[in-house]
Write a protein that holds these residues in place. Structure first.
Motif, PDB file in Angstrom:
ATOM      1  N   THR A  17       0.889  -1.200  -0.011  1.00  0.00           N
ATOM      2  CA  THR A  17       0.063   0.268  -0.119  1.00  0.00           C
ATOM      3  C   THR A  17       0.922   1.126   0.098  1.00  0.00           C
ATOM      4  N   MET A  18       0.731   2.249  -0.888  1.00  0.00           N
ATOM      5  CA  MET A  18       1.619   3.316  -1.198  1.00  0.00           C
ATOM      6  C   MET A  18       0.595   4.489  -0.694  1.00  0.00           C
ATOM      7  N   MET A  19       0.669   5.142   0.099  1.00  0.00           N
ATOM      8  CA  MET A  19       0.006   6.601   0.188  1.00  0.00           C
ATOM      9  C   MET A  19       1.047   7.718   0.286  1.00  0.00           C
ATOM     10  N   ASP A  20       0.297   8.860   0.268  1.00  0.00           N
ATOM     11  CA  ASP A  20       1.075  10.239   0.214  1.00  0.00           C
ATOM     12  C   ASP A  20       1.802  10.235   1.371  1.00  0.00           C
ATOM     13  N   PRO A  21       2.993  10.804   1.437  1.00  0.00           N
ATOM     14  CA  PRO A  21       3.589  11.194   2.679  1.00  0.00           C
ATOM     15  C   PRO A  21       2.900  12.260   3.534  1.00  0.00           C
ATOM     16  N   ARG A  22       3.298  12.287   4.707  1.00  0.00           N
ATOM     17  CA  ARG A  22       2.842  13.096   5.807  1.00  0.00           C
ATOM     18  C   ARG A  22       4.105  13.772   6.648  1.00  0.00           C
ATOM     19  N   TRP A  23       4.145  15.237   6.684  1.00  0.00           N
ATOM     20  CA  TRP A  23       5.173  15.684   7.338  1.00  0.00           C
ATOM     21  C   TRP A  23       6.544  15.592   6.643  1.00  0.00           C
ATOM     22  N   GLY A  24       6.553  15.036   5.416  1.00  0.00           N
ATOM     23  CA  GLY A  24       7.696  14.734   4.580  1.00  0.00           C
ATOM     24  C   GLY A  24       8.389  13.205   4.617  1.00  0.00           C
ATOM     25  N   PHE A  25       7.313  12.528   5.386  1.00  0.00           N
ATOM     26  CA  PHE A  25       7.875  11.002   5.522  1.00  0.00           C
ATOM     27  C   PHE A  25       6.975  10.193   5.030  1.00  0.00           C
ATOM     28  N   TRP A  26       7.262   8.865   4.640  1.00  0.00           N
ATOM     29  CA  TRP A  26       6.399   7.952   4.194  1.00  0.00           C
ATOM     30  C   TRP A  26       5.630   7.241   5.370  1.00  0.00           C
ATOM     31  N   ARG A  27       4.527   6.793   4.932  1.00  0.00           N
ATOM     32  CA  ARG A  27       3.576   5.976   6.137  1.00  0.00           C
ATOM     33  C   ARG A  27       4.255   4.632   6.108  1.00  0.00           C
ATOM     34  N   VAL A  28       4.626   4.063   7.412  1.00  0.00           N
ATOM     35  CA  VAL A  28       5.305   2.572   7.461  1.00  0.00           C
ATOM     36  C   VAL A  28       4.304   1.836   7.169  1.00  0.00           C
ATOM     37  N   GLN A  29       4.353   0.645   6.460  1.00  0.00           N
ATOM     38  CA  GLN A  29       3.480  -0.438   6.443  1.00  0.00           C
ATOM     39  C   GLN A  29       3.970  -1.738   7.357  1.00  0.00           C
ATOM     40  N   GLY A  30       5.402  -1.889   7.351  1.00  0.00           N
ATOM     41  CA  GLY A  30       5.922  -3.035   7.929  1.00  0.00           C
ATOM     42  C   GLY A  30       5.746  -4.326   7.158  1.00  0.00           C
ATOM     43  N   PRO A  31       5.301  -5.266   8.119  1.00  0.00           N
ATOM     44  CA  PRO A  31       4.888  -6.632   7.380  1.00  0.00           C
ATOM     45  C   PRO A  31       3.397  -6.917   7.466  1.00  0.00           C
ATOM     46  N   PHE A  32       2.702  -5.646   7.788  1.00  0.00           N
ATOM     47  CA  PHE A  32       1.180  -5.878   7.713  1.00  0.00           C
ATOM     48  C   PHE A  32       0.624  -5.284   6.570  1.00  0.00           C
ATOM     49  N   GLU A  33      -0.915  -5.495   6.879  1.00  0.00           N
ATOM     50  CA  GLU A  33      -1.509  -5.191   5.672  1.00  0.00           C
ATOM     51  C   GLU A  33      -1.781  -3.802   5.198  1.00  0.00           C
ATOM     52  N   HIS A  34      -1.507  -2.845   6.161  1.00  0.00           N
ATOM     53  CA  HIS A  34      -1.775  -1.351   6.078  1.00  0.00           C
ATOM     54  C   HIS A  34      -0.934  -0.618   7.083  1.00  0.00           C
ATOM     55  N   SER A  35      -0.677   0.642   6.839  1.00  0.00           N
ATOM     56  CA  SER A  35      -0.005   1.312   7.855  1.00  0.00           C
ATOM     57  C   SER A  35      -0.809   1.476   9.261  1.00  0.00           C
ATOM     58  N   ILE A  36      -2.103   1.689   9.152  1.00  0.00           N
ATOM     59  CA  ILE A  36      -3.088   1.668  10.184  1.00  0.00           C
ATOM     60  C   ILE A  36      -2.881   0.437  11.191  1.00  0.00           C
TER      61      ILE A  36
END
Length: 490
Positions: free
Chosen positions: A202-221
């Motif tokens: 899952t690729m989402m727009d950066p926030r505060w200049g950083f990318w949202r980390v997904q790790g080994p899970f289905e979504h960054s949330i």
């Protein structure tokens, strides 16, 4: 001075005389049991024992939550943790029925009824033939995770070992998370993808200049919620007995690992967790601290209900978010979702699409609302009742040793924040089974007395065919043999 002793003559058939000079087999067994207890009497309640802290199935399940593989198994594509739950569901249910997981609790019944109702709802809406796979996966994730915890998280040592393992795995994610946070690349998914297919990127727009980390899970949330849910447990369970900065290191690392998800719900949840832990630390010596906090929360609810043009739920949803635009979008979800529940209150709409305004996405960022939309109002009442039963019974467990009180506080804080965050995000996949597992992992607290005696262990010392009352069990664990011998049931 010479002491003369005389031997009393005994006849061959004299039973009383034989009893004076001979130790019965029962007395030998009791003496051996007493020696065994003496050797372990001074062991603390937590992780100091030489016994293994976790059953292999719990370890495999927890590690499986961090493995992003989707393994093809016949017509099904199963994750690692689903395979573990599939293997352990029936044995755990048998253990629970036979009483090897302690006495049956209210939450056990409500979680069973919840799983039953969701299965019936799917069968009514879609038909049995078309819903059999969804019913199976739902029961595996719900009943499998809950009863795995009920059967194998049975002592303070088990609980601490569970928290220690999960926190250790989260800390291992930090180097990969930092790289993904800065570069936007997914190193863990790429590495695991060489062995088996993994969850989607899952690729989402950066926030505060950083990318949202997904790790080994289905979504960054999911990543942020999972890591953030361990902050209070890392501080109050793993940090117990530590002094100074050493107590804050592990919770701080876990919190930062969750923060790099850059998701509003996990970050707000971490802020709430920290606030509750500060309240607990500042007013620790004040016994009424939690009653006062609940009173403040109730007054805040009344103030919002009377003085705002929003309902308390709408106020919470609109302000418990990363930005105002996200909050207002969640309000639209709440309004359209509530209309769907009103039209299908009993069995819901199943896995079908829901009616919404043009331009709105299909996701529902509210766990409680989506449960009601899919399975009807009875389903959300049952899962909510499970949470309330766990929290209520654990809160009213009575006076406990200081160490177990800290464990209980961290456990309750994590569950309460989970429930609140569920108003702004849906739980699915790994975060859902972790939430259900957490619900079942605290029942052992209800079986600990004020002096730290775990009554569940006492039946193992009972002789074959003998049943003891709760008072006898506690007396046995306290080595009060006189009360056992004098009891008519002994």
């Amino acid at each position: 001075m010479t002491v003369v002793t005389s031997r009393v003559p005994q006849s061959r058939g004299s039973r009383p005389a034989a009893k004076l000079g001979r130790i019965s087999r029962t007395d030998k067994n009791d003496a051996a049991t007493e020696r065994g207890r003496r050797s372990t009497r001074q062991q603390p309640l937590t992780g100091q024992s030489k016994r293994p802290g976790l059953h292999w199935s719990v370890t495999a399940f927890l590690v499986g939550l961090f493995l992003p593989w989707i393994i093809p198994l016949g017509p099904l594509n199963l994750s690692v943790y689903r395979i573990v739950l599939l293997m352990t569901l029936v044995p755990c249910l048998v253990m629970w029925v036979r009483g090897r997981a302690g006495r049956i609790r209210i939450a056990d019944i409500t979680i069973l009824l919840f799983s039953l109702w969701t299965s019936v709802s799917l069968a009514v809406v879609h038909g049995v033939q078309h819903s059999i796979e969804a019913i199976g996966i739902g029961n595996i994730e719900t009943l499998g995770a809950y009863f795995l915890a009920r059967c194998y998280i049975r002592t303070a040592e088990n609980f601490r070992s569970m928290v220690q393992l999960v926190c250790g795995l989260i800390m291992m994610l930090l180097p990969f998370a930092l790289y993904e946070w800065v570069s936007g690349q997914k190193p863990l998914l790429v590495l695991f993808g060489y062995v088996f297919p993994t969850v989607d990127v899952t690729m989402m727009d950066p926030r505060w200049g950083f990318w949202r980390v997904q790790g080994p899970f289905e979504h960054s949330i999911v990543y942020g919620l999972f890591c953030g849910s361990l902050v209070a447990l890392a501080y109050l369970v793993l940090g117990y007995g530590k002094a100074g900065i050493a107590r804050f290191v592990q919770p701080a690392v876990v919190a930062f690992t969750a923060f790099v998800s850059m998701s509003s719900a996990p970050i707000a949840g971490i802020a709430l967790l920290i606030g509750l832990m500060l309240w607990h630390s500042l007013f620790r010596s004040f016994n009424w601290r939690w009653k006062i906090l609940w009173a403040i929360a109730f007054l805040g609810y009344i103030f919002v209900a009377v003085g705002s043009n929003q309902t308390p739920v709408q106020f919470y949803i609109s302000h418990f978010t990363f930005d105002a635009q996200t909050g207002w979008y969640r309000l639209l979800i709440w309004q359209c979702g509530s209309d769907s529940v009103a039209k299908h209150p009993l069995f819901g709409i199943g896995m079908g699409d829901w009616v919404r305004l043009p331009g709105m996405g299909s996701s529902v960022d509210n766990f409680w609302l989506l449960i009601a939309m899919r399975y009807g109002i009875p389903a959300v009442l049952l899962i909510f009742s499970t949470c309330i039963a766990v929290i209520g019974q654990t809160t009213l467990a009575g006076k406990l040793p200081d160490e177990i009180q800290d464990y209980r506080t961290g456990y309750l804080i994590s569950l309460i924040v989970f429930m609140l965050v569920g108003c702004t995000v849906h739980f699915w996949a790994a975060i859902y089974v972790w939430f259900v597992f957490l619900l079942g992992s605290g029942a052992w607290i209800l079986e600990v007395t004020a002096d730290g005696v775990a009554t569940r262990d006492a039946p193992t010392y009972a002789r074959k065919g003998q049943r003891w009352s709760r008072e006898q069990i506690i007396a046995r664990r306290r080595h009060d043999y006189s009360s056992l011998r004098d009891s008519p049931e002994a």
